[in-house]
Design a protein around this motif. Sequence first.
Motif, short mmCIF file in Angstrom:
data_model
loop_
_atom_site.label_atom_id
_atom_site.label_comp_id
_atom_site.label_asym_id
_atom_site.label_seq_id
_atom_site.Cartn_x
_atom_site.Cartn_y
_atom_site.Cartn_z
N SER A 208 0.72 -1.29 -0.15
CA SER A 208 -0.03 0.06 0.15
C SER A 208 0.86 1.35 -0.08
CB SER A 208 -0.91 0.08 1.08
OG SER A 208 -0.26 0.31 2.37
N GLY A 209 2.02 1.03 0.35
CA GLY A 209 3.14 2.43 0.69
C GLY A 209 2.68 3.20 1.83
N ASP A 210 1.73 2.74 2.60
CA ASP A 210 1.46 3.29 3.89
C ASP A 210 2.24 2.77 4.93
OD1 ASP A 210 0.47 4.22 6.29
OD2 ASP A 210 -1.62 3.80 5.98
N ARG A 211 3.38 3.50 5.26
CA ARG A 211 4.57 2.96 6.35
C ARG A 211 4.30 3.91 7.43
NH1 ARG A 211 6.75 2.00 1.25
NH2 ARG A 211 7.20 -0.07 1.05
N ASN A 212 3.30 4.22 7.88
CA ASN A 212 2.73 4.69 9.16
C ASN A 212 3.50 3.97 10.19
OD1 ASN A 212 1.90 5.75 11.62
ND2 ASN A 212 0.05 6.54 10.53
N PRO A 213 4.47 4.36 11.18
CA PRO A 213 5.38 3.62 12.16
C PRO A 213 4.39 2.95 12.92
CG PRO A 213 5.86 5.92 12.20
CD PRO A 213 4.67 5.77 11.17
N ILE A 214 2.92 3.33 13.01
CA ILE A 214 2.10 2.61 14.29
C ILE A 214 2.02 0.94 13.80
CG2 ILE A 214 0.91 4.67 15.31
CD1 ILE A 214 -1.46 4.21 13.62
N HIS A 215 2.02 0.93 12.24
CA HIS A 215 1.80 -0.49 11.75
C HIS A 215 2.81 -1.15 11.63
CE1 HIS A 215 -2.06 1.20 10.89
NE2 HIS A 215 -1.50 2.14 9.87
N LEU A 216 4.14 -0.79 11.87
CA LEU A 216 5.36 -1.54 11.48
C LEU A 216 5.86 -2.39 12.50
CD1 LEU A 216 7.04 1.22 9.07
CD2 LEU A 216 5.30 -0.47 8.66
N THR A 217 6.33 -1.95 13.68
CA THR A 217 6.91 -2.59 14.42
C THR A 217 6.38 -2.14 16.04
OG1 THR A 217 8.63 -0.91 15.18
CG2 THR A 217 9.11 -2.44 13.49
N ALA A 218 6.40 -3.06 16.78
CA ALA A 218 5.86 -2.91 18.41
C ALA A 218 6.76 -1.56 18.87
CB ALA A 218 6.37 -4.05 19.28
N LEU A 219 8.16 -1.79 18.56
CA LEU A 219 9.01 -0.42 19.31
C LEU A 219 8.25 0.87 18.51
CD1 LEU A 219 11.25 -0.66 21.00
CD2 LEU A 219 12.74 0.00 19.10
N SER A 220 8.19 1.08 17.29
CA SER A 220 7.73 2.15 16.68
C SER A 220 6.29 2.50 16.83
CB SER A 220 7.77 2.25 15.07
OG SER A 220 6.92 1.08 14.37
N ALA A 221 5.66 1.46 17.06
CA ALA A 221 4.09 1.62 17.45
C ALA A 221 4.08 2.18 19.06
CB ALA A 221 3.13 0.48 17.44
N LYS A 222 4.74 1.66 19.84
CA LYS A 222 5.10 2.13 21.22
C LYS A 222 5.38 3.66 21.53
CE LYS A 222 5.83 -1.90 24.16
NZ LYS A 222 6.73 -2.92 23.76
N ALA A 223 6.22 4.09 20.51
CA ALA A 223 6.67 5.32 20.73
C ALA A 223 5.55 6.27 20.43
CB ALA A 223 7.91 5.63 19.42
N LEU A 224 4.46 5.77 19.56
CA LEU A 224 3.11 6.50 19.35
C LEU A 224 2.16 6.14 20.12
CD1 LEU A 224 4.06 6.64 15.47
CD2 LEU A 224 4.06 8.68 16.95
N GLY A 225 2.33 5.54 21.07
CA GLY A 225 1.26 5.29 22.03
C GLY A 225 0.34 4.09 21.95
#
Lengths: 303, 448
Positions: A208-225
């Motif tokens: 999809s090209g949608d690389r919003n960090p909340i979807h990618l890894t637990a770590l990057s999602a944690k950073a966003l709550g």
Amino acid sequence: MAPADAVTSTVVLPDVPGLAGVYARGAGASGRLAVARRLGRAPSALPPVVYAVDGVRADASRLTEYQHLLGEPASDRLPAGFVHVLAFPVATALMARTDFPLPLAGLVHLSNRVEQRAPVLLHDALDVRAWAEGLRAHRSGTQVDLVTEVRVGPSLVWRGVSTYLARGVRLGVDGAAPDEDRDEFVPPTPTGRWRLAADTGRRYAAVSGDRNPIHLTALSAKALGFPRAIAHGMYTAARALADVGAARGDAFVWSVDFAKPVLLPGTVTVRVAHDDADGFTFAGWDARSGKPYLTGTVVPYGG
Amino acid sequence: MAASTPKSHTGAAAAATGARRALVLGGNRIPFARAGGAYAHASNQDMLTAALDGLVARYGLQGERIGEVAAGAVLKHSRDFNLTRESVLGSALSPETPAYDLQQACATGLETVISLTNKIRLGQLESAIAGGVDSTSDAPIAVSDRLRRVLLDLSHAKTTGQKLAAAARIRPKDLAPAAPRTDEPRTGLSMGEHQALTTAQWGITREAQDEVALLSHQRLAAAWDAGFFDDLVTPFRGLVRDANLRADTSMEKLAKLKPAFGLSLDTPATMTAGNSTPLTDGASTVLLGSDEWAAAHDLTPLAVVVDAEAGAVDFVHGVDGLLMAPAFAVPRLLARNGLTLDDFEYVEIHEAFASTVLTTLAAWESEEFGRERLGLSGAFGKVDRARLNVHGSSLAAGHPFAATGGRIVATISKELHRRKAAEGGTPRALVSVCAAGGLGLTAILEAA
């Protein structure tokens, strides 16, 4: 069909913008917006613009990857969710404007409605128009509709309305019913189960090209709550559409409400069935809590 | 076929189409083993060859050029693309015996019988061997899709640089093997989970399921004790009886087992390891032929394969249960042949789960199902339980997927022949096998 505002200008983009750049711009705009809001200088109306990209074409190998991931047959017809993937970055670019009144970072996808009015084929050249409308209050913030229209030649073949919520943002705009009562969800008899692996977000990001960090890894999602990465809402909605299968017909309306994010890895119990006289209903829920993740319908397009 | 087909007597359906009779002349299987048991290291080809060689020995077919052999396996490795032909080449049959592989999930074995007997009826074949085999112990394991793609790219790479670039894409997690899926691809639910939904829908009790399981073990044990299988089974790898058979099981023992499926439904879970079929290894074969070929080879015709009907249901959208296709196929099959359930001395319903048998019977006994789903004026009919799975079925014998059809056809054909010899008349048997993908296959046999 045109945006609601009478006075609009059209911004023609040379190509569908890449979402990575849009998100970066959006993050900057969101920061500036927060500052402006504190200074009382934030925009409180939607920019009267239409974004346009002409001659968009699908890539065959990306289409195949999308179809394999979502469980769609590898036909030369573009799945309605794939048209969204192609066209929606145009709307996202509009949301990243500095005069867009809601911060792109942190917007919550509440619901999505797609009218697939006629089949879209792999070789079709798609003319995309996108604008925002319906800025209104929501019980926990402000919501807005992003409208995306896709034409092949003169015919409007696909129309999407994506409703987003900016939580905690109050613009003093009038609202639709601020607290629309949701019917209590009662889990029906399941017809299936989606076991979503930890990399589900990364795999949908790739097609999809949608690389919003909340979807990618637990770590990057944690950073966003978020406690873990969450599935793209449109991935789950597109899975449900794929489960309906060929029974959806050539022209249909595909609507979904997102109730709760699906944490990854995760299991979604689903029912996709011809339960309504008009067509298919679908629901995905957590079997343990009985709480819904998403609900929706796929019904024939009435014309 | 014309709607005016006369009420069937021996070969009436065949006579109506001008086709000749296709006969079941015998069968041979190896005892069925529990997964990881006696056949843990035997391949599909090993077991199918053993079953074929047992058939050859039993009917004196050494060096015989059989018209065609058809068999298959549900869990099949891609290298076994010619599993049946390779098994024939490894057997004592003439190497000039043609063969083909066939696959229709758990209906594979029955479909080999149906398609080969159709060729016999048309005069394309004089003799044939139908069969099936499955090993859950020796199941194929594939590499992950990502690793497969890298390995394929690697094999196409010409320069060292291309090879290195391809190899560099391999990630540790890509090395995890991909075991064969047992879930329905479109729903993600296992067969047991699907059947648990159907069980709940029809309100089938735990006790009723355990009774079916108990009877299956008791009847299969009785048949073994009476020597019924002595000319239908050849020992293999030290196994002389079906390893899953529990002659001493009881309602008390079955009642102690914990439910295995339907644990997250809002109705009590009733399906256990005792009233569900276990994973099994095994192979079966059935010898088929024309009257002329049977006479020329001094073989006794056991049964005629009269007609068959396949069915399928939309389980994906929950319209019907995954394993309910036979509930629709049988009424069509019987209507075409002018028969009712009362016209059958024997009814064989494959026991994928005890509740599969019970939900099928419940559907046929339901006025509502008969009217609304089958388009009849009322219920389709009731099966006399004394005629159902008379020598036990898959719950006791086990269920090596593609081998089950051959087991049922050979067993019931021998029974039809025995019954006719003892009591005269032309006894009939109805055979019903459910299969993954919402499939079902049903057939009518009658004593030859």
